[in-house]
Write a protein that holds these residues in place. Sequence first.
Motif, short mmCIF file in Angstrom:
data_model
loop_
_atom_site.label_atom_id
_atom_site.label_comp_id
_atom_site.label_asym_id
_atom_site.label_seq_id
_atom_site.Cartn_x
_atom_site.Cartn_y
_atom_site.Cartn_z
N PHE A 198 0.80 -1.22 0.00
CA PHE A 198 0.00 0.00 0.00
C PHE A 198 0.84 1.28 0.00
O PHE A 198 0.29 2.37 -0.19
N ARG A 199 2.14 1.16 0.20
CA ARG A 199 2.97 2.37 0.27
C ARG A 199 3.02 3.08 -1.08
O ARG A 199 3.11 2.45 -2.13
N GLY A 200 2.95 4.40 -1.02
CA GLY A 200 3.02 5.21 -2.22
C GLY A 200 1.69 5.48 -2.89
O GLY A 200 1.62 6.27 -3.83
N LEU A 201 0.63 4.85 -2.40
CA LEU A 201 -0.69 5.08 -2.99
C LEU A 201 -1.31 6.36 -2.43
O LEU A 201 -1.18 6.66 -1.24
N GLY A 202 -1.99 7.09 -3.30
CA GLY A 202 -2.73 8.26 -2.84
C GLY A 202 -4.20 7.96 -2.66
O GLY A 202 -4.89 8.64 -1.89
N SER A 203 -4.69 6.92 -3.34
CA SER A 203 -6.11 6.57 -3.25
C SER A 203 -6.29 5.09 -3.55
O SER A 203 -5.49 4.47 -4.25
#
Length: 368
Positions: A198-203
Amino acid sequence: MALIHGSEEVISHEEDMVGAFALLYHHVFSYIKPMALKCAVELGIPDAIHRRGGAATLADIAADTGVHASRLTDLRCLMRLLTTSGMFAATAASDGGEPAAATSTVYTLTAASGLVVGPRGLSTVVRFAAGPVAVSPFFDMHAWLRAAPAAARSLFELAHGRSRWDAANADNDTMNAHSFVESQLLIEAVLRDHAGVFRGLGSLVDVGGGHGAVAKAIAAAFPDIKCTVMDLPHVVADAPVSDDGNLHLVAGDMFQSIPPADAVLLKYVLHCWGDDDCVRILRNCREAIPAREAGGKVIITELVLGSSASPRDANVAEAEDMHSLFLMCISGVGREEREWRAIFSDAGFGDYKITPVLGPISVIEVYP
């Protein structure tokens, strides 16, 4: 040499005969293991051992679970099987070098029995999977395999006259509790050991996310991710959680369209659908996410039969195949990696990564 009765086959070593009979009897009587575990859960044995600091004698267990004093020998028989099969561990205490009485044996929890302890444990999974509603369809498996497809959509439906998902099923509360607890355990394992997914996701949009428990856990661990839960209108309307900060609920149909996001989460969704439907769903996912270079991906949690991503021991391999057969029972599909690969390719995806996370369950990151 020994000749098997009624067969031309000759077994040349006595050890082969012993092993063959042991394997046959293991299969014939293997139904007793889940029945024994269900009995232990119904009695509250794992919780009783846990309350005593993780170790208890047979007398302790009997006293704490209401087992009648005359049944200690039978209780010992139950605990012996559950110890031999690895659900509990046992140490025979002794004083002065003399063997202890059987009632002095100390039973302790293992990692497996620890999973069914407490209100957040998987005791609901045991009660459902080893209960009559889930077990009884398998008595008709031979009839199901001989039946024309129009006779019933699933083995479950052949046995019960309704689908597994019919609202009229008397065990739906147990099944829902089972699904909720298992989902919580899965997302905790992913967030603890594989948070990089999930790292680096904005949405992120959780498709078929129910009442939002998994998305809520992701939003709490990653406050910078805007999480959206999409499910059918009646599911969203009944959700006990409301829009809160970076968590939002929307009604929709994954076969029509999916809200745009950096990533789409499909948790235990695709095994419910045939290959063509999976391709339709994934094409809609691809439309919703950006290119891989911009962080776009689909995150899938599913069974991957015989995954080459990591060595699998015999217990995991057998668990995969049993899980797959259970999915068949409820009209689901267990797939090998090559079958997933074909679906991803047909949906227009170029690459994927499989990470085993919880027994036979893996996280599959699929990239456009």
